[in-house]
Design a protein around this motif. Structure first.
Motif, PDB file in Angstrom:
ATOM      1  N   GLY A 283     -18.036  33.517  42.669  1.00  0.00           N
ATOM      2  CA  GLY A 283     -17.010  33.765  41.668  1.00  0.00           C
ATOM      3  C   GLY A 283     -15.982  34.736  42.235  1.00  0.00           C
ATOM      4  O   GLY A 283     -15.477  34.561  43.345  1.00  0.00           O
ATOM      5  N   ASN A 284     -15.705  35.805  41.450  1.00  0.00           N
ATOM      6  CA  ASN A 284     -14.750  36.829  41.889  1.00  0.00           C
ATOM      7  C   ASN A 284     -13.462  36.202  42.447  1.00  0.00           C
ATOM      8  O   ASN A 284     -12.970  36.591  43.516  1.00  0.00           O
ATOM      9  N   HIS A 285     -12.928  35.249  41.705  1.00  0.00           N
ATOM     10  CA  HIS A 285     -11.829  34.438  42.201  1.00  0.00           C
ATOM     11  C   HIS A 285     -10.531  35.216  42.406  1.00  0.00           C
ATOM     12  O   HIS A 285      -9.697  34.816  43.205  1.00  0.00           O
ATOM     13  N   ARG A 286     -10.360  36.334  41.711  1.00  0.00           N
ATOM     14  CA  ARG A 286      -9.102  37.062  41.899  1.00  0.00           C
ATOM     15  C   ARG A 286      -8.989  37.641  43.305  1.00  0.00           C
ATOM     16  O   ARG A 286      -7.880  37.894  43.788  1.00  0.00           O
ATOM     17  N   LEU A 287     -10.148  37.836  43.982  1.00  0.00           N
ATOM     18  CA  LEU A 287     -10.114  38.336  45.357  1.00  0.00           C
ATOM     19  C   LEU A 287      -9.431  37.341  46.291  1.00  0.00           C
ATOM     20  O   LEU A 287      -8.916  37.724  47.339  1.00  0.00           O
ATOM     21  N   VAL A 288      -9.431  36.068  45.910  1.00  0.00           N
ATOM     22  CA  VAL A 288      -8.764  35.035  46.702  1.00  0.00           C
ATOM     23  C   VAL A 288      -7.409  34.677  46.100  1.00  0.00           C
ATOM     24  O   VAL A 288      -6.391  34.598  46.800  1.00  0.00           O
ATOM     25  N   ILE A 289      -7.379  34.464  44.780  1.00  0.00           N
ATOM     26  CA  ILE A 289      -6.190  33.905  44.140  1.00  0.00           C
ATOM     27  C   ILE A 289      -4.999  34.853  44.183  1.00  0.00           C
ATOM     28  O   ILE A 289      -3.872  34.440  44.495  1.00  0.00           O
ATOM     29  N   VAL A 290      -5.209  36.139  43.897  1.00  0.00           N
ATOM     30  CA  VAL A 290      -4.082  37.073  43.827  1.00  0.00           C
ATOM     31  C   VAL A 290      -3.369  37.215  45.171  1.00  0.00           C
ATOM     32  O   VAL A 290      -2.144  37.037  45.254  1.00  0.00           O
ATOM     33  N   PRO A 291      -4.093  37.520  46.261  1.00  0.00           N
ATOM     34  CA  PRO A 291      -3.366  37.610  47.542  1.00  0.00           C
ATOM     35  C   PRO A 291      -2.803  36.272  48.005  1.00  0.00           C
ATOM     36  O   PRO A 291      -1.714  36.220  48.587  1.00  0.00           O
ATOM     37  N   ALA A 292      -3.533  35.180  47.749  1.00  0.00           N
ATOM     38  CA  ALA A 292      -3.054  33.862  48.183  1.00  0.00           C
ATOM     39  C   ALA A 292      -1.760  33.498  47.479  1.00  0.00           C
ATOM     40  O   ALA A 292      -0.807  33.001  48.105  1.00  0.00           O
ATOM     41  N   MET A 293      -1.683  33.721  46.175  1.00  0.00           N
ATOM     42  CA  MET A 293      -0.475  33.377  45.433  1.00  0.00           C
ATOM     43  C   MET A 293       0.678  34.332  45.730  1.00  0.00           C
ATOM     44  O   MET A 293       1.847  33.955  45.639  1.00  0.00           O
ATOM     45  N   THR A 294       0.365  35.564  46.114  1.00  0.00           N
ATOM     46  CA  THR A 294       1.417  36.491  46.526  1.00  0.00           C
ATOM     47  C   THR A 294       2.105  35.988  47.792  1.00  0.00           C
ATOM     48  O   THR A 294       3.344  35.962  47.885  1.00  0.00           O
ATOM     49  N   VAL A 295       1.297  35.565  48.766  1.00  0.00           N
ATOM     50  CA  VAL A 295       1.862  35.008  50.002  1.00  0.00           C
ATOM     51  C   VAL A 295       2.650  33.731  49.700  1.00  0.00           C
ATOM     52  O   VAL A 295       3.743  33.512  50.241  1.00  0.00           O
ATOM     53  N   ALA A 296       2.098  32.873  48.822  1.00  0.00           N
ATOM     54  CA  ALA A 296       2.784  31.623  48.472  1.00  0.00           C
ATOM     55  C   ALA A 296       4.140  31.903  47.832  1.00  0.00           C
ATOM     56  O   ALA A 296       5.139  31.234  48.137  1.00  0.00           O
ATOM     57  N   ALA A 297       4.207  32.899  46.942  1.00  0.00           N
ATOM     58  CA  ALA A 297       5.467  33.222  46.267  1.00  0.00           C
ATOM     59  C   ALA A 297       6.525  33.677  47.270  1.00  0.00           C
ATOM     60  O   ALA A 297       7.692  33.269  47.193  1.00  0.00           O
ATOM     61  N   ILE A 298       6.120  34.503  48.213  1.00  0.00           N
ATOM     62  CA  ILE A 298       7.072  34.976  49.226  1.00  0.00           C
ATOM     63  C   ILE A 298       7.577  33.807  50.064  1.00  0.00           C
ATOM     64  O   ILE A 298       8.785  33.675  50.327  1.00  0.00           O
ATOM     65  N   ALA A 299       6.647  32.932  50.483  1.00  0.00           N
ATOM     66  CA  ALA A 299       7.032  31.779  51.303  1.00  0.00           C
ATOM     67  C   ALA A 299       7.966  30.846  50.545  1.00  0.00           C
ATOM     68  O   ALA A 299       8.924  30.296  51.121  1.00  0.00           O
TER      69      ALA A 299
END
Length: 423
Positions: A283-299
């Motif tokens: 679980g603990n999905h925010r450990l993956v989703i938050v940084p991943a979506m931050t990088v995606a937004a910048i890109a």
């Protein structure tokens, strides 16, 4: 050579069941996504033949997602009622039929009607396939197996842009729908012939949550919001990138299509990695989703401003790879926590959020491209990354908190003890 022990033989049999299930579900999801992606490659030719604006072309894609979204939750309830395997097989056969009929569309209205019917046929498939997987896997292998299966979505995004333009140039846009339908029929025959029976490792839950409780579960709708944000990016890019590269940048479709295979390869790898991370983190999905979506937004912000082919390819690859890391973590806690009898309806709520994005994103981007520019359209995708990251913070991160949030507190008729984990 000594005969294997009964436990060893059972393990071998269980492993074979998982492998066979993964191969068949991978194949079914592959043709599912091929059938969806071909419309994006055909849109330029369809737009010319029927004299459609970009907004109307976006509606062709959105018509599918409207029907697909409407059928998500009923499809999950039907899968829970009649069995995942049976519902999955009938969905596969029905959508292959409507894929073939799309090749006979004679007008814009007919195209809308056929894509809507196609969406209705596919609507029951996602929840049914997840139920099939849950009934044939253990908790410790479930998300890794699902990561491999769902990487088929990205593999379809690799194969379709490479193969579809060849067929379109050689035989016309209608040929790709007939070809995809033929493959769908073959996959349905394979599923009917080789899909294993459910294993006995799925314990009958010690409690039965009424379906109305699942439907009213605020926590599941929060997971649906994460999926909405993820799919705003995925369906927005996959729908409009080929048209942008072809019409705005002057690339022939046979070049623009394969160029989009580059980020799709990254997405396939990221989906598998995301599945393994989900099993490892439990679980603990925010450990993956938050940084991943931050990088995606910048890109995506950089992509909306770039003027070079290389910049577009690099930024889209980074954005799609990062977003795809979040795909399996979205499902991790619900699939580990939902009772087997409610996996269908529970997962369909999450899927509904994703299909709602598929209905909104292509149409919204088409309107933005018509009224402003493709830069504005691609900039719109940042909204999806923000929604996914924010909602990941406000969802339960493990089974215990998920069950506490899903079941109405104080209801004495509902036992909140989680289902046992099987090794």
């Amino acid at each position: 050579m000594p005969a294997p022990s009964s436990r060893a033989a059972s393990t071998l049999s269980a492993d074979r069941i998982v492998r066979t299930t993964v191969v068949l579900l991978f194949s079914a999801w592959l043709i599912d996504y091929v059938d969806r992606f071909v419309i994006s490659l055909a849109l330029p030719a369809i737009g010319v033949e029927f004299d459609l604006s970009r907004g109307q072309q976006g509606l062709v894609v959105s018509a599918f997602f409207l029907a697909y979204a409407l059928c998500q939750i009923p499809g999950g309830m039907i899968a829970d009622r009649f069995g995942g395997a049976r519902v999955m097989l009938w969905a596969l056969l029905a959508w292959s039929l409507f894929t073939a009929l799309t090749g006979y569309a004679w007008s814009f209205a007919a195209l809308l009607a056929l894509r809507f019917a196609f969406g209705l046929a596919e609507g029951a498939f996602p929840a049914a396939s997840i139920k099939v997987l849950v009934e044939r896997t253990t908790l410790r292998q479930r998300m890794s197996a699902n990561g491999i299966i769902m990487s088929s979505n990205s593999i379809a995004a690799v194969l379709t842009p490479v193969l579809a333009p060849i067929l379109i140039v050689a035989f016309g846009w209608r040929s790709i729908f007939w070809s995809a339908a033929a493959v769908g029929l073959l996959v349905s025959l394979a599923v009917r012939r080789w899909l294993p029976e459910p294993t006995d490792n799925v314990r009958t839950p010690g409690f039965r949550v009424p379906v109305r409780v699942v439907l009213r579960s605020g926590v599941l709708w929060r997971f649906a919001a994460i999926m909405f944000g993820y799919n705003v990016i995925g369906w927005g890019l996959s729908t409009w990138a080929p048209t942008y590269l072809s019409e705005e940048r002057g690339l022939p479709l046979t070049t623009a299509g394969p160029l989009m295979a580059i980020p799709a390869l990254g997405a396939a790898l990221a989906t598998i990695v995301g599945g393994r991370l989900s099993d490892r983190l439990a679980g603990n999905h925010r450990l993956v989703i938050v940084p991943a979506m931050t990088v995606a937004a910048i890109a995506l912000l950089v992509l909306s401003q770039t003027s070079s082919f290389a910049g577009f390819a690099v930024c889209s690859t980074i954005a799609v790879f990062s977003a795809s890391l979040a795909y399996m973590p979205i499902y991790a806690v619900p699939m580990r926590s939902l009772p087997p009898a409610y996996v269908g309806v529970g997962s369909s709520i999450i899927g509904f959020g994703g299909q709602l994005a598929g209905m909104v994103s292509p149409a919204a981007m088409g309107v933005l491209a018509d009224r402003f520019s493709f830069q504005a359209a691609f900039g719109f995708l940042v909204v999806g990354a923000v929604i996914a990251a924010v909602m990941a913070v406000f969802t339960p991160q493990d089974t215990e908190s998920f069950l506490a949030a899903t079941v109405f507190p104080g209801d004495r008729n509902i036992d909140t003890a989680p289902a046992a984990e099987h090794s």
